[in-house]
Design a protein around this motif. Structure first.
Motif, PDB file in Angstrom:
ATOM      1  N   ASP A 155       0.660  -1.229   0.087  1.00 15.09           N
ATOM      2  CA  ASP A 155      -0.041   0.034  -0.029  1.00 15.09           C
ATOM      3  C   ASP A 155       0.855   1.302  -0.017  1.00 15.09           C
ATOM      4  N   HIS A 156       1.949   1.244   0.798  1.00 16.43           N
ATOM      5  CA  HIS A 156       2.817   2.540   0.887  1.00 16.43           C
ATOM      6  C   HIS A 156       3.633   2.602  -0.362  1.00 16.43           C
ATOM      7  N   LEU A 157       3.924   1.404  -0.902  1.00 19.01           N
ATOM      8  CA  LEU A 157       4.768   1.555  -2.329  1.00 19.01           C
ATOM      9  C   LEU A 157       3.869   2.189  -3.671  1.00 19.01           C
ATOM     10  N   ARG A 158       2.584   1.737  -3.341  1.00 19.79           N
ATOM     11  CA  ARG A 158       1.523   2.207  -4.486  1.00 19.79           C
ATOM     12  C   ARG A 158       1.355   3.630  -4.292  1.00 19.79           C
ATOM     13  N   ALA A 159       1.397   4.053  -3.084  1.00 20.16           N
ATOM     14  CA  ALA A 159       1.142   5.361  -2.670  1.00 20.16           C
ATOM     15  C   ALA A 159       2.115   6.324  -3.134  1.00 20.16           C
ATOM     16  N   ALA A 160       3.392   5.702  -3.025  1.00 16.70           N
ATOM     17  CA  ALA A 160       4.777   6.735  -3.098  1.00 16.70           C
ATOM     18  C   ALA A 160       4.876   6.740  -4.551  1.00 16.70           C
ATOM     19  N   ALA A 161       4.408   5.473  -5.356  1.00 15.53           N
ATOM     20  CA  ALA A 161       4.732   5.541  -6.857  1.00 15.53           C
ATOM     21  C   ALA A 161       3.968   6.578  -7.625  1.00 15.53           C
ATOM     22  N   LEU A 162       4.423   6.759  -8.945  1.00 17.72           N
ATOM     23  CA  LEU A 162       3.781   7.638  -9.851  1.00 17.72           C
ATOM     24  C   LEU A 162       2.531   7.156 -10.150  1.00 17.72           C
ATOM     25  N   SER A 163       1.607   8.054 -10.554  1.00 18.11           N
ATOM     26  CA  SER A 163       0.209   7.645 -11.065  1.00 18.11           C
ATOM     27  C   SER A 163       0.395   6.763 -12.246  1.00 18.11           C
ATOM     28  N   ILE A 164      -0.677   5.957 -12.576  1.00 17.28           N
ATOM     29  CA  ILE A 164      -0.633   5.270 -13.700  1.00 17.28           C
ATOM     30  C   ILE A 164      -0.424   6.023 -14.969  1.00 17.28           C
ATOM     31  N   GLN A 165      -0.937   7.341 -15.271  1.00 22.18           N
ATOM     32  CA  GLN A 165      -0.913   8.086 -16.144  1.00 22.18           C
ATOM     33  C   GLN A 165       0.678   8.810 -16.215  1.00 22.18           C
ATOM     34  N   ASP A 166       1.145   9.170 -15.063  1.00 25.00           N
ATOM     35  CA  ASP A 166       2.477   9.767 -14.983  1.00 25.00           C
ATOM     36  C   ASP A 166       3.404   8.527 -15.174  1.00 25.00           C
ATOM     37  N   SER A 167       3.116   7.566 -14.933  1.00 25.40           N
ATOM     38  CA  SER A 167       4.091   6.283 -15.134  1.00 25.40           C
ATOM     39  C   SER A 167       4.289   6.199 -16.523  1.00 25.40           C
ATOM     40  N   ALA A 168       2.999   6.099 -17.457  1.00 25.67           N
ATOM     41  CA  ALA A 168       3.081   5.931 -18.637  1.00 25.67           C
ATOM     42  C   ALA A 168       3.877   6.853 -19.390  1.00 25.67           C
ATOM     43  N   GLU A 169       3.770   8.297 -19.020  1.00 25.44           N
ATOM     44  CA  GLU A 169       4.582   9.294 -19.370  1.00 25.44           C
ATOM     45  C   GLU A 169       6.068   8.949 -19.289  1.00 25.44           C
ATOM     46  N   LEU A 170       6.470   8.571 -18.118  1.00 22.73           N
ATOM     47  CA  LEU A 170       7.874   8.289 -17.729  1.00 22.73           C
ATOM     48  C   LEU A 170       8.268   7.302 -18.784  1.00 22.73           C
ATOM     49  N   ILE A 171       7.615   6.114 -18.729  1.00 27.17           N
ATOM     50  CA  ILE A 171       8.081   5.090 -19.760  1.00 27.17           C
ATOM     51  C   ILE A 171       8.196   5.520 -21.000  1.00 27.17           C
ATOM     52  N   ARG A 172       7.399   6.324 -21.526  1.00 27.53           N
ATOM     53  CA  ARG A 172       7.307   6.696 -23.042  1.00 27.53           C
ATOM     54  C   ARG A 172       8.781   7.639 -23.230  1.00 27.53           C
ATOM     55  N   ARG A 173       8.982   8.676 -22.404  1.00 28.29           N
ATOM     56  CA  ARG A 173       9.935   9.289 -22.256  1.00 28.29           C
ATOM     57  C   ARG A 173      11.377   8.513 -22.167  1.00 28.29           C
ATOM     58  N   VAL A 174      11.433   7.493 -21.399  1.00 33.44           N
ATOM     59  CA  VAL A 174      12.752   6.762 -21.259  1.00 33.44           C
ATOM     60  C   VAL A 174      12.912   5.956 -22.462  1.00 33.44           C
ATOM     61  N   MET A 175      11.857   5.360 -23.111  1.00 37.92           N
ATOM     62  CA  MET A 175      12.073   4.859 -24.274  1.00 37.92           C
ATOM     63  C   MET A 175      12.560   5.738 -25.431  1.00 37.92           C
ATOM     64  N   GLU A 176      12.100   6.924 -25.505  1.00 36.60           N
ATOM     65  CA  GLU A 176      12.338   7.645 -26.600  1.00 36.60           C
ATOM     66  C   GLU A 176      14.011   8.237 -26.130  1.00 36.60           C
ATOM     67  N   ASP A 177      13.927   8.686 -25.214  1.00 34.70           N
ATOM     68  CA  ASP A 177      15.601   9.578 -24.807  1.00 34.70           C
ATOM     69  C   ASP A 177      16.561   8.533 -24.708  1.00 34.70           C
ATOM     70  N   ARG A 178      16.128   7.323 -24.025  1.00 32.21           N
ATOM     71  CA  ARG A 178      17.305   6.377 -23.867  1.00 32.21           C
ATOM     72  C   ARG A 178      17.474   5.395 -24.909  1.00 32.21           C
ATOM     73  N   TYR A 179      16.450   4.961 -25.563  1.00 35.05           N
ATOM     74  CA  TYR A 179      16.396   3.763 -26.295  1.00 35.05           C
ATOM     75  C   TYR A 179      15.767   3.990 -27.795  1.00 35.05           C
ATOM     76  N   GLY A 180      15.670   5.470 -28.080  1.00 33.88           N
ATOM     77  CA  GLY A 180      14.969   5.930 -29.389  1.00 33.88           C
ATOM     78  C   GLY A 180      16.180   5.543 -30.414  1.00 33.88           C
ATOM     79  N   GLU A 181      15.840   5.822 -31.639  1.00 30.57           N
ATOM     80  CA  GLU A 181      16.937   5.846 -32.802  1.00 30.57           C
ATOM     81  C   GLU A 181      17.575   6.942 -32.737  1.00 30.57           C
ATOM     82  N   GLN A 182      18.951   6.701 -32.824  1.00 34.30           N
ATOM     83  CA  GLN A 182      20.229   7.672 -32.564  1.00 34.30           C
ATOM     84  C   GLN A 182      20.563   8.239 -33.832  1.00 34.30           C
ATOM     85  N   VAL A 183      20.801   9.422 -34.238  1.00 30.18           N
ATOM     86  CA  VAL A 183      21.043  10.114 -35.346  1.00 30.18           C
ATOM     87  C   VAL A 183      22.259  10.134 -35.150  1.00 30.18           C
ATOM     88  N   ALA A 184      23.085   9.708 -36.394  1.00 33.23           N
ATOM     89  CA  ALA A 184      24.692   9.877 -36.341  1.00 33.23           C
ATOM     90  C   ALA A 184      25.181  11.094 -36.748  1.00 33.23           C
TER      91      ALA A 184
END
Length: 275
Positions: free
Chosen positions: A246-275
């Motif tokens: 219960d405490h972990l779920r309360a401390a975690a980001l919301s489902i929507q904010d979590s999706a945004e973070l996942i999306r941001r990491v996916m693009e910034d860290r693992y997105g296609e690199q421009v040479a």
């Protein structure tokens, strides 16, 4: 005449599957090659499944059921076959996954197996052991079919932010995995929340754990070590881990904010690199 291996259908679910496949094929008057041609697999593969040397897939089972008119027998059996191929110490846990009405898991550094993408599964299982990797990966992925049940469990995963940055399998694998997590963004029965680094100390510092809740049975807490699992219904442990969750779920980001973070990491860290 070619030698035909004789299976004991009582030896294992895999042997029983092979026995039934052969029985229905022969009743239909088909050779292994003929059945393979019908279902678009090789006759050799049909033979390997019949002799319990190859694991059947769900797709193979569905095609053969349709070809032989078995009424879905093999499709129903394949889940049991897959669970029987899990490590002995984990088979009880797989049964808990099947029976649970709610699964709540906290994972510190790795995506839970029920939400892993195929390439991520192979990367995880291939560490130090490449033997029969495709079969072992198929067995793990088969567990995810619990979400296809009419009454599928509600699944919650609180995931440490480190899991988004731990580059398991390489950049392409991680991008695929994070994209896979995002497919559940609007599914109310599969929920992902990220525990950000900014939380600091938290209730899950002792490690990952999972809660299995049931319609009428006591809640089970499951923790895992190297080649061992530890399920318990001890009331004190269940009470403690439920409070921690219960405490972990309360401390975690919301489902929507979590999706945004996942999306941001996916693009910034693992997105296609421009040479």
């Amino acid at each position: 005449m070619a030698h035909i291996n004789t299976l004991d259908p009582g030896a294992s679910p895999l042997d029983y599957y092979g026995f039934e496949l052969r029985r229905h094929r022969e009743a239909a008057g088909l050779t292994q090659r003929q059945l393979g041609d019908i279902v678009n697999y090789t006759g050799s593969l049909v033979g390997q499944v019949e002799t319990a040397r190859k694991l059947p897939t769900q797709e193979f089972s569905e095609r053969v059921d349709a070809a032989l008119g078995t009424g879905g027998l093999l499709s129903r059996l394949v889940g049991l076959v897959m669970r029987s191929q899990l490590p002995a110490w984990f088979q009880q846990v797989a049964e808990l996954e099947v029976r649970a009405t709610e699964i709540c898991t906290f994972q510190t550094h790795m995506i839970h197996g029920l939400l892993q993408s195929p390439s991520y599964v192979r990367a995880v299982l291939g560490v130090l052991d490449q033997d029969k990797l495709e079969d072992r990966a198929a067995v793990r992925l088969a567990r995810q079919r619990i979400f296809e049940k009419e009454e599928s469990p509600v699944f919650w995963m609180v995931l440490g932010a480190a899991a988004l940055h731990q580059e398991i399998g390489g950049r392409e694998v991680m991008r695929e995995q994070l994209a896979h997590l995002l497919t559940f963004e609007n599914d109310p029965r599969i929920n992902v929340q990220i525990l950000p680094y900014s939380v600091g100390e938290h209730a899950g510092l002792q490690g990952s754990f999972t809660l299995f809740r049931f319609a009428s049975d006591p809640t089970i807490v499951y923790t895992e070590g190297y080649s061992s699992g530890h399920p318990t219904a001890n009331p004190d442990t269940v009470k403690d881990c439920s409070l921690r969750y219960d405490h972990l779920r309360a401390a975690a980001l919301s489902i929507q904010d979590s999706a945004e973070l996942i999306r941001r990491v996916m693009e910034d860290r693992y997105g296609e690199q421009v040479a």
